[in-house]
Design a protein around this motif. Structure first.
Motif, PDB file in Angstrom:
ATOM      1  N   PHE A 116      15.651 -68.677 -27.079  1.00 53.61           N
ATOM      2  CA  PHE A 116      14.695 -69.336 -27.899  1.00 53.61           C
ATOM      3  C   PHE A 116      13.422 -69.181 -27.138  1.00 53.61           C
ATOM      4  CE2 PHE A 116      14.987 -72.512 -24.953  1.00 53.61           C
ATOM      5  CZ  PHE A 116      14.112 -73.609 -25.271  1.00 53.61           C
ATOM      6  N   GLY A 117      12.341 -69.692 -27.686  1.00 52.19           N
ATOM      7  CA  GLY A 117      11.091 -69.721 -27.094  1.00 52.19           C
ATOM      8  C   GLY A 117      10.370 -68.302 -26.888  1.00 52.19           C
ATOM      9  N   MET A 268       5.134 -87.581 -17.196  1.00 52.79           N
ATOM     10  CA  MET A 268       4.722 -86.458 -17.891  1.00 52.79           C
ATOM     11  C   MET A 268       5.797 -85.757 -18.424  1.00 52.79           C
ATOM     12  SD  MET A 268       2.202 -83.229 -16.730  1.00 52.79           S
ATOM     13  CE  MET A 268       3.314 -82.451 -15.643  1.00 52.79           C
ATOM     14  N   ILE A 269       5.769 -85.458 -19.786  1.00 56.10           N
ATOM     15  CA  ILE A 269       6.763 -84.481 -20.379  1.00 56.10           C
ATOM     16  C   ILE A 269       6.133 -83.365 -20.787  1.00 56.10           C
ATOM     17  CG2 ILE A 269       8.015 -84.638 -22.476  1.00 56.10           C
ATOM     18  CD1 ILE A 269       7.676 -87.626 -22.629  1.00 56.10           C
ATOM     19  N   VAL A 270       6.840 -82.101 -20.709  1.00 57.68           N
ATOM     20  CA  VAL A 270       6.466 -80.706 -20.751  1.00 57.68           C
ATOM     21  C   VAL A 270       7.431 -80.022 -21.816  1.00 57.68           C
ATOM     22  CG1 VAL A 270       5.198 -78.917 -19.840  1.00 57.68           C
ATOM     23  CG2 VAL A 270       5.034 -80.832 -18.603  1.00 57.68           C
ATOM     24  N   HIS A 271       7.066 -79.626 -22.988  1.00 61.49           N
ATOM     25  CA  HIS A 271       7.962 -78.637 -23.397  1.00 61.49           C
ATOM     26  C   HIS A 271       7.291 -77.682 -24.341  1.00 61.49           C
ATOM     27  CE1 HIS A 271       7.162 -80.371 -27.480  1.00 61.49           C
ATOM     28  NE2 HIS A 271       7.740 -81.761 -26.919  1.00 61.49           N
ATOM     29  N   GLU A 272       7.743 -76.347 -24.585  1.00 67.73           N
ATOM     30  CA  GLU A 272       6.946 -75.391 -25.159  1.00 67.73           C
ATOM     31  C   GLU A 272       6.834 -75.626 -26.781  1.00 67.73           C
ATOM     32  OE1 GLU A 272       8.183 -70.637 -25.793  1.00 67.73           O
ATOM     33  OE2 GLU A 272       8.818 -71.757 -23.834  1.00 67.73           O
ATOM     34  N   ARG A 301       2.012 -85.979 -22.671  1.00 68.45           N
ATOM     35  CA  ARG A 301       3.014 -84.799 -23.218  1.00 68.45           C
ATOM     36  C   ARG A 301       2.058 -83.598 -23.404  1.00 68.45           C
ATOM     37  NH1 ARG A 301       4.544 -86.136 -29.062  1.00 68.45           N
ATOM     38  NH2 ARG A 301       2.758 -87.494 -29.295  1.00 68.45           N
ATOM     39  N   VAL A 302       2.396 -82.738 -22.758  1.00 74.49           N
ATOM     40  CA  VAL A 302       1.874 -81.514 -22.611  1.00 74.49           C
ATOM     41  C   VAL A 302       2.964 -80.389 -23.286  1.00 74.49           C
ATOM     42  CG1 VAL A 302       0.811 -79.589 -21.244  1.00 74.49           C
ATOM     43  CG2 VAL A 302       1.127 -81.804 -20.419  1.00 74.49           C
ATOM     44  N   THR A 303       2.461 -79.734 -24.538  1.00 77.42           N
ATOM     45  CA  THR A 303       3.376 -79.220 -25.490  1.00 77.42           C
ATOM     46  C   THR A 303       2.524 -77.925 -25.887  1.00 77.42           C
ATOM     47  OG1 THR A 303       2.632 -80.111 -27.444  1.00 77.42           O
ATOM     48  CG2 THR A 303       4.364 -81.422 -26.226  1.00 77.42           C
ATOM     49  N   GLY A 304       3.536 -76.874 -26.761  1.00 80.36           N
ATOM     50  CA  GLY A 304       2.710 -76.120 -27.411  1.00 80.36           C
ATOM     51  C   GLY A 304       1.992 -76.679 -28.731  1.00 80.36           C
ATOM     52  N   PHE A 305       1.138 -76.243 -29.474  1.00 75.85           N
ATOM     53  CA  PHE A 305       0.194 -76.600 -30.564  1.00 75.85           C
ATOM     54  C   PHE A 305       0.914 -76.450 -31.954  1.00 75.85           C
ATOM     55  CE2 PHE A 305      -2.725 -74.333 -27.415  1.00 75.85           C
ATOM     56  CZ  PHE A 305      -3.286 -75.571 -26.790  1.00 75.85           C
ATOM     57  N   ASP A 306       0.424 -77.274 -32.461  1.00 74.79           N
ATOM     58  CA  ASP A 306       0.800 -77.634 -34.078  1.00 74.79           C
ATOM     59  C   ASP A 306       0.139 -76.550 -35.005  1.00 74.79           C
ATOM     60  OD1 ASP A 306       2.411 -79.818 -33.414  1.00 74.79           O
ATOM     61  OD2 ASP A 306       0.662 -81.306 -33.813  1.00 74.79           O
ATOM     62  N   THR A 307       0.664 -75.378 -34.595  1.00 69.47           N
ATOM     63  CA  THR A 307       0.178 -74.177 -35.310  1.00 69.47           C
ATOM     64  C   THR A 307       1.402 -73.343 -35.403  1.00 69.47           C
ATOM     65  OG1 THR A 307      -0.546 -72.909 -33.415  1.00 69.47           O
ATOM     66  CG2 THR A 307      -2.135 -74.409 -34.303  1.00 69.47           C
ATOM     67  N   TYR A 317      -0.634 -70.405 -25.749  1.00 68.53           N
ATOM     68  CA  TYR A 317      -0.044 -71.364 -26.717  1.00 68.53           C
ATOM     69  C   TYR A 317       0.785 -72.348 -25.675  1.00 68.53           C
ATOM     70  CZ  TYR A 317       3.497 -73.312 -29.935  1.00 68.53           C
ATOM     71  OH  TYR A 317       4.465 -74.136 -30.723  1.00 68.53           O
ATOM     72  N   PHE A 318       1.576 -71.502 -24.613  1.00 69.69           N
ATOM     73  CA  PHE A 318       2.176 -72.143 -23.585  1.00 69.69           C
ATOM     74  C   PHE A 318       1.412 -73.098 -22.887  1.00 69.69           C
ATOM     75  CE2 PHE A 318       4.536 -67.715 -23.172  1.00 69.69           C
ATOM     76  CZ  PHE A 318       5.396 -68.182 -24.034  1.00 69.69           C
TER      77      PHE A 318
END
Length: 335
Positions: A116-117, A268-272, A301-307, A317-318
């Motif tokens: 995944f990812g 801080m929460i980080v996911h792809e 929260r640092v994440t991927g974008f809602d796209t 994106y990462f």
């Protein structure tokens, strides 16, 4: 070992220990899997225990449920996590509920492996991170390793577990540790601490997080590839962070999360995966509910974008050094 080798070793060990363990999926047999995770296993254990299937994810998961009810321990591979959706109904409606619906008469010891990812420029059909869809389903366990050592121990534990486990493998770090930001593995990867994998059998209990490093300034909660990215950013900025690799999202080691946040007061929460309804939202809610009086700043929260997943803009994106660095500055600058 790199992660691919560690996964292959775990499968080899479990097939030798338990004749009920079978491997199935697209190209897992003669070819050894598109990422070579099952390389050599069909030759060693035969076509009745390591076999190719049609391109039919619903059929792969459905057949695995029947095998598990019969008494086997199937380990189906879904070639990419993006392909798992046709089998989602079988996982939700059958595998996750089998023990409850049968009052314990039947179990579903299925371990669904899937890369995944991002990390290979696979675009929208080879790079998604759908873990949150499975953490929402009662009866499923969700595991995401970040090191070869953990991949082997967690996969063995997943295969031995009597409940269905979704085992997502971050393909961006399949071939070894990397520099934290981009896709070039650190050389020589075989001397990297994360690549030390003991020989033989060992298991890592599901539901136990790993402390990557201890610190006092802030807590970082992450899993998979983003553990390495977040750690690299913290190191570059000289931040004394408590970095927690969750390893399993369900069951979640909430005690480790609470202990860390209560110590640091910042999280801080980080996911792809995409931000909205991502697993980080659940983590944020849990930290808010359980650690509110210890928090000294809003949760980041640092994440991927809602796209839709971008092909050519994968590295934008990462979550990376810029966005994670900005979140760190906000956390540490909050009064």
């Amino acid at each position: 070992m790199n992660m691919i080798e560690a996964i292959n070793d775990a499968l080899d060990i479990m097939m030798a220990r338990d004749p009920d363990v079978v491997i199935m999926g697209e190209d897992v047999g003669y070819f050894g899997g598109v990422f070579r995770a099952t390389h050599g296993l069909q030759k060693k254990f035969g076509k009745n225990r390591v076999f190719d299937t049609p391109i039919n994810e619903c059929g792969i998961i459905g057949a695995a449920v029947g095998m598990a009810a019969y008494g086997l321990r199937p380990v189906p591979e879904i070639q990419f996590a993006d392909y798992i959706y046709p089998g989602y109904d079988q996982l939700v409606s059958e595998a996750a509920r089998l023990r409850y619906r049968s009052a314990g008469e039947f179990i579903a010891p299925i371990t669904v492996r899937s890369p995944f990812g991002g990390g290979i420029f696979g675009g929208q059909t080879h790079s998604q991170s759908p873990e949150a869809l499975f953490t929402h389903v009662a009866g499923l366990k969700v595991v995401i390793p970040s090191t070869p050592h953990d991949a082997k121990g967690l996969l063995i534990a997943a295969i031995e577990d009597n409940d269905p486990v979704i085992f997502f493998e971050p393909k961006r770090i399949y071939n070894g540790p990397f520099d934290g930001y981009y896709d070039k593995p650190v050389k020589p990867w075989n001397t990297h601490p994360d690549s030390v994998v003991p020989e033989g059998y060992y298991s890592i209990p599901l539901g136990k997080a790993r402390t990557v490093r201890e610190g006092e300034a802030m807590t970082v909660l992450s899993y998979g590839t983003m553990v390495h990215v977040a750690a690299a950013v913290c190191a570059e900025k000289g931040v004394d962070a408590d970095i927690i690799d969750l390893r399993t999202l369900v069951p979640l080691d909430i005690e480790a999360v609470e202990k860390s946040v209560e110590k640091t007061g910042r999280c801080m929460i980080v996911h792809e995966a995409t931000r909205t309804s991502g697993f980080g939202a659940e983590l944020s809610a849990l930290v808010q509910e359980r650690c509110f009086y210890h928090l000294e700043a809003p949760i980041e929260r640092v994440t991927g974008f809602d796209t839709p997943y971008p092909h050519s803009l994968e590295w934008a994106y990462f979550p990376g050094p810029v966005r994670i660095g900005e979140a760190i500055d906000r956390l540490l600058g909050a009064e």
